[in-house]
Design an enzyme around this catalytic site. Structure first.
Site, PDB file in Angstrom:
ATOM      1  N   GLU A 103       0.870  -1.170   0.000  1.00  0.00           N
ATOM      2  CA  GLU A 103       0.000   0.000   0.000  1.00  0.00           C
ATOM      3  C   GLU A 103       0.905   1.217   0.000  1.00  0.00           C
ATOM      4  O   GLU A 103       1.960   1.218   0.620  1.00  0.00           O
ATOM      5  CB  GLU A 103      -0.907   0.056   1.229  1.00  0.00           C
ATOM      6  CG  GLU A 103      -2.009  -0.986   1.252  1.00  0.00           C
ATOM      7  CD  GLU A 103      -1.560  -2.311   1.870  1.00  0.00           C
ATOM      8  OE1 GLU A 103      -2.244  -3.313   1.650  1.00  0.00           O
ATOM      9  OE2 GLU A 103      -0.514  -2.347   2.527  1.00  0.00           O
ATOM     10  N   TYR A 115       7.337   2.033  -8.063  1.00  0.00           N
ATOM     11  CA  TYR A 115       6.703   0.717  -8.008  1.00  0.00           C
ATOM     12  C   TYR A 115       6.233   0.279  -9.393  1.00  0.00           C
ATOM     13  O   TYR A 115       6.426  -0.874  -9.790  1.00  0.00           O
ATOM     14  CB  TYR A 115       5.545   0.706  -7.009  1.00  0.00           C
ATOM     15  CG  TYR A 115       5.942   1.028  -5.594  1.00  0.00           C
ATOM     16  CD1 TYR A 115       7.124   0.547  -5.046  1.00  0.00           C
ATOM     17  CD2 TYR A 115       5.146   1.831  -4.786  1.00  0.00           C
ATOM     18  CE1 TYR A 115       7.498   0.846  -3.742  1.00  0.00           C
ATOM     19  CE2 TYR A 115       5.506   2.133  -3.488  1.00  0.00           C
ATOM     20  CZ  TYR A 115       6.685   1.637  -2.973  1.00  0.00           C
ATOM     21  OH  TYR A 115       7.043   1.937  -1.685  1.00  0.00           O
TER      22      TYR A 115
END
Length: 143
Positions: A103, A115
């Site tokens: 998260e 990411y």
């Protein structure tokens, strides 16, 4: 710079970083308890005895949950987080992990871009996941 497994003595340098980077930081006891677990893997990036960043994953069967990624503020944007995550992906894969989840704050565009560049995809949103300030969390996965 070398990437290696985090040791308990590293907490002297990791904790001030954790407290500076996160509004709700982990405690030293929290880190300590995870460093003793077989299903956890924490790494640090070290240069001449100075820890520049760290990351960790909790593993259950073939899945991993990345729980911490932090790089000293003055060293962000220099590829340290990428090196840490590449090592975490490789080492957790060696332990049988085929899917990694995390998260990230919706406002953390720099981290989201990192990411995505490492193959993580957006899965959904956890409403109100973060505190201080309250913010939604973006769920991402790399398989």
């Amino acid at each position: 710079m070398k990437i290696r497994e985090m040791e308990i003595d590293d907490l002297e340098q990791v904790m001030p970083m954790e407290e500076a980077l996160f509004s709700v930081p982990w405690t030293a006891n929290g880190f300590f308890s995870f460093l003793l677990r077989e299903d956890a893997l924490f790494l640090v990036a070290e240069e001449r005895g100075e820890i520049l960043g760290y990351c960790g994953v909790l593993m259950v069967f073939d899945q991993g949950d990345i729980v911490n990624v932090g790089v000293k503020a003055e060293r962000q944007g220099q590829g340290i987080g990428r090196k840490l995550l590449n090592a975490l992906i490789r080492r957790s894969g060696e332990k049988g992990v085929t899917s990694l989840y995390l998260e990230v704050r919706m406002s953390n565009r720099m981290a989201i871009g990192l990411y995505e560049s490492l193959g993580f995809e957006k899965l959904g949103v956890r409403k109100g996941y973060y505190e201080y300030p309250k913010e939604d969390g973006l769920i991402m996965c790399r398989s």
